[in-house]
Design a protein around this motif. Structure first.
Motif, PDB file in Angstrom:
ATOM      1  N   ASN A 108       0.840  -1.215   0.000  1.00  0.00           N
ATOM      2  CA  ASN A 108       0.000   0.000   0.000  1.00  0.00           C
ATOM      3  C   ASN A 108       0.869   1.257   0.000  1.00  0.00           C
ATOM      4  O   ASN A 108       0.552   2.249  -0.654  1.00  0.00           O
ATOM      5  CB  ASN A 108      -0.911   0.027   1.236  1.00  0.00           C
ATOM      6  N   LEU A 109       1.973   1.196   0.742  1.00  0.00           N
ATOM      7  CA  LEU A 109       2.884   2.349   0.797  1.00  0.00           C
ATOM      8  C   LEU A 109       3.463   2.629  -0.591  1.00  0.00           C
ATOM      9  O   LEU A 109       3.508   3.789  -1.024  1.00  0.00           O
ATOM     10  CB  LEU A 109       4.024   2.078   1.799  1.00  0.00           C
ATOM     11  N   LEU A 110       3.903   1.573  -1.288  1.00  0.00           N
ATOM     12  CA  LEU A 110       4.480   1.750  -2.627  1.00  0.00           C
ATOM     13  C   LEU A 110       3.462   2.406  -3.559  1.00  0.00           C
ATOM     14  O   LEU A 110       3.795   3.319  -4.323  1.00  0.00           O
ATOM     15  CB  LEU A 110       4.930   0.404  -3.203  1.00  0.00           C
ATOM     16  N   TYR A 111       2.221   1.951  -3.455  1.00  0.00           N
ATOM     17  CA  TYR A 111       1.155   2.521  -4.289  1.00  0.00           C
ATOM     18  C   TYR A 111       0.955   3.997  -3.936  1.00  0.00           C
ATOM     19  O   TYR A 111       0.875   4.857  -4.808  1.00  0.00           O
ATOM     20  CB  TYR A 111      -0.146   1.728  -4.067  1.00  0.00           C
ATOM     21  N   ARG A 115       1.102   9.918  -4.863  1.00  0.00           N
ATOM     22  CA  ARG A 115       1.194  11.258  -4.273  1.00  0.00           C
ATOM     23  C   ARG A 115       2.160  12.164  -5.037  1.00  0.00           C
ATOM     24  O   ARG A 115       3.073  11.675  -5.695  1.00  0.00           O
ATOM     25  CB  ARG A 115       1.680  11.156  -2.824  1.00  0.00           C
ATOM     26  N   ASP A 116       1.982  13.485  -4.854  1.00  0.00           N
ATOM     27  CA  ASP A 116       2.970  14.408  -5.409  1.00  0.00           C
ATOM     28  C   ASP A 116       4.209  14.370  -4.498  1.00  0.00           C
ATOM     29  O   ASP A 116       4.166  13.755  -3.417  1.00  0.00           O
ATOM     30  CB  ASP A 116       2.376  15.824  -5.519  1.00  0.00           C
ATOM     31  N   LEU A 155       7.100  -5.575  -4.445  1.00  0.00           N
ATOM     32  CA  LEU A 155       7.803  -5.989  -3.233  1.00  0.00           C
ATOM     33  C   LEU A 155       8.363  -7.405  -3.428  1.00  0.00           C
ATOM     34  O   LEU A 155       7.625  -8.329  -3.766  1.00  0.00           O
ATOM     35  CB  LEU A 155       6.821  -5.952  -2.043  1.00  0.00           C
ATOM     36  N   LEU A 156       9.677  -7.547  -3.225  1.00  0.00           N
ATOM     37  CA  LEU A 156      10.306  -8.867  -3.400  1.00  0.00           C
ATOM     38  C   LEU A 156      10.400  -9.608  -2.071  1.00  0.00           C
ATOM     39  O   LEU A 156      10.098 -10.777  -1.987  1.00  0.00           O
ATOM     40  CB  LEU A 156      11.708  -8.717  -4.004  1.00  0.00           C
ATOM     41  N   PHE A 158      13.503  -3.985   6.431  1.00  0.00           N
ATOM     42  CA  PHE A 158      14.080  -3.822   5.098  1.00  0.00           C
ATOM     43  C   PHE A 158      13.066  -4.372   4.093  1.00  0.00           C
ATOM     44  O   PHE A 158      12.629  -5.529   4.224  1.00  0.00           O
ATOM     45  CB  PHE A 158      15.362  -4.645   4.946  1.00  0.00           C
ATOM     46  N   ALA A 159      12.722  -3.569   3.096  1.00  0.00           N
ATOM     47  CA  ALA A 159      11.850  -4.060   2.022  1.00  0.00           C
ATOM     48  C   ALA A 159      12.644  -3.997   0.728  1.00  0.00           C
ATOM     49  O   ALA A 159      13.111  -2.925   0.337  1.00  0.00           O
ATOM     50  CB  ALA A 159      10.610  -3.180   1.919  1.00  0.00           C
ATOM     51  N   GLU A 160      12.819  -5.148   0.106  1.00  0.00           N
ATOM     52  CA  GLU A 160      13.530  -5.158  -1.165  1.00  0.00           C
ATOM     53  C   GLU A 160      12.486  -5.064  -2.274  1.00  0.00           C
ATOM     54  O   GLU A 160      11.516  -5.828  -2.285  1.00  0.00           O
ATOM     55  CB  GLU A 160      14.331  -6.450  -1.279  1.00  0.00           C
ATOM     56  N   ILE A 161      12.677  -4.103  -3.169  1.00  0.00           N
ATOM     57  CA  ILE A 161      11.670  -3.917  -4.230  1.00  0.00           C
ATOM     58  C   ILE A 161      12.327  -3.985  -5.616  1.00  0.00           C
ATOM     59  O   ILE A 161      13.502  -3.649  -5.775  1.00  0.00           O
ATOM     60  CB  ILE A 161      10.903  -2.578  -4.075  1.00  0.00           C
TER      61      ILE A 161
END
Lengths: 153, 348
Positions: free
Chosen positions: A35-38, A43-44, A87-88, A121-124
């Motif tokens: 949801n954060l990535l989206y 957002r601007d 998200l990986l 840690f989020a690997e994307i």
């Protein structure tokens, strides 16, 4: 009697769900990170900067102003950085994990003294390669970005 | 009293003296008297927090304002410091002629100062990433751009702006621009209200985006100047510390062999001056190390995020590669020459 059993099961399930939510911080929940990535993409730059902790890390740099965050998101948004982000994997982080971001004294001190609660840690995957996001806690239901590193080799 | 106890007593006394002297170095205090928008205080030693009216800003602390942030600080001696939006302002000190002098550093953004001349009081020294300025009873504005350039504009009094060995003296309604790693430019006349500092900052931002390599090279020259000072002072400080240790040993021996009076005389005539010189050299070295750090973190850091994200779709671009080469060179020098003289508290 049957009604009572159904109610008990429903209530129990609800309790379990609530307990699950309370037990796992949003920064360590895959759905919240997605949801954060989206949200960052929608957002601007100013809105994205509001989802960024100040100070924050960009590779081995410690950035200390709101303008730094806005500048980063402005350029990343313009490049379509998050347009197809996926998200990986997602792992919890600790101060001892600082070399994963950068093996420098500045990043060590940041991890030891500035890293907020419940970091992960989020690997994307992005159109420009794999990136590592450092996240923490929550703000209006989203994790907050504390660091961006990449592209990773 | 045995010898080791005496050594311990002398060492404790010396440490206490250094701590007291250091407290004096951190004594410059200002109070937040007004603020708007996002204003944080980053105290020496970390723990950044939102500022409130009445908060004190002490030596080593920084005031960091957001895009809508604005703060006004006052000191007891009628000094007013106005910190404009998107600014990093730090209170520091430097050893000078056996005394500590307050240093007010504007690393990014713009700060307006109004100093009332106080008889016998030493005026602070003002710095930016590209220049330093001595003042005399002055009202002026200092701006620091994202490319490391700075702008000094005087309303009243006199200001001596120094960079790369050249000094320009500014009087009322005069200004000068200094590019990083260069000497001050020609001074120019400024009518009251004629300069829009946010426009000037925007111009410097655009100049940096047009040619980030030139801006990074200029910044590197300035950074190198601080590194040279650090590498010159470091062996001197080590030598002074060795001499101090030897003299303290000798002081104990004199006390044992010739009594308290001879010991006091030797301390005042020989040991105390070395202690003073050691402390001043230490403070000065730390000043240059922190100045180099300030450039490395606040100016180079913003340059890095701006350039890398702008070239994120083509990191093999020659302009990005040239920039990153200079960036890495500065980091290398920072790690080997400057970092050993900083503490974790400095890095927070």
């Amino acid at each position: 009697m049957r009604k009572l059993i159904v109610r008990t099961i429903c209530f129990g399930t609800l309790l379990l769900l609530l307990a699950g939510c309370a037990g796992m911080p949003v920064s360590q929940r895959e759905s919240s990170v997605e949801n954060l990535l989206y949200e960052l993409e929608q957002r601007d730059p100013q809105g994205a900067a509001h989802l960024t902790h100040i100070p924050f890390l960009f590779d081995g740099e410690v950035l200390t102003t709101e303008q730094d965050a806005q500048l980063m998101w402005q350029n990343l948004s313009a490049s379509g950085f998050l347009s197809q982000a996926k998200l990986l994997n997602l792992q919890s982080a600790s101060p001892a994990d600082y070399p994963r971001f950068a093996d420098t004294a500045e990043v060590r001190v940041f991890f030891e003294h500035t890293l907020p609660e419940n970091p992960s840690f989020a690997e994307i995957a992005t159109p420009y390669g794999r990136f590592l996001l450092l996240l923490y806690g929550k703000k209006i239901g989203y994790p907050i970005v504390v660091g961006v590193k990449g592209p990773m080799k | 009293m045995n010898r080791s106890a005496q050594v311990l007593r002398v060492s404790i006394a010396s440490v206490l003296m250094l701590i007291l002297s250091h407290s004096a170095a951190l004594a410059m205090e200002a109070q937040v008297v007004y603020l708007e928008g996002l204003v944080d205080i980053n105290p020496r030693g970390g723990g950044r927090a939102a500022a409130y009216i009445g908060d004190e800003v002490r030596g080593g602390d920084s005031v960091i304002t957001g895009r809508d942030g604005f703060a006004e600080l006052e000191r007891g001696d009628y000094t007013t410091i106005t910190v404009e939006p998107d600014t990093i302002f730090t209170v520091d000190s430097v050893g000078e002629k056996g005394k500590e002098r307050d240093v007010l550093r504007c690393t990014l953004g713009s700060v307006a100062y109004r100093f009332e001349q106080i008889a016998g009081a030493q005026e602070p020294y003002l710095t930016t990433p590209s220049a330093g300025a001595g003042i005399r009873g002055t009202e002026l504005t200092v701006a620091a751009g994202e490319d490391g350039s700075s702008l000094f504009v005087v309303r009243s009094g006199e200001v001596e702006v120094e960079a790369e060995g050249k000094t320009v003296t500014l009087g009322p309604e005069e200004g000068v621009e200094v590019r990083p790693g260069e000497q001050p430019g020609e001074k120019f006349e400024v009518k009251r209200g004629q300069i829009d500092y946010s426009n000037w900052r925007q111009e410097r931002r655009e100049a940096f985006i047009d040619d980030p390599v030139a801006a990074a090279r200029g910044l590197e020259r300035r950074f190198d100047g601080f590194v040279t000072q650090v590498t010159t002072l470091a062996p001197l400080l080590a030598e002074l510390r060795r001499a101090l240790e030897q003299e303290r040993e000798k002081l104990i021996k004199i006390g044992e062999e010739q009594g308290q009076e001879a010991r006091t005389k030797y301390y005042k005539e020989t040991v105390q001056p070395i202690e003073g010189e050691t402390f001043n050299t230490y403070i000065t070295l730390r000043y240059y190390a922190k100045s180099a750090f300030s450039i490395r973190r606040f100016v180079l850091g913003r340059m890095y995020v701006a350039v890398k994200t702008a070239y994120i779709d083509d990191l093999s671009h020659s302009r990005y590669q040239q920039f990153i080469k200079i960036h890495n060179t500065i980091l290398q020098k920072f790690t080997t020459e400057v970092l050993p003289h900083l503490t974790d508290a400095d890095l927070m």
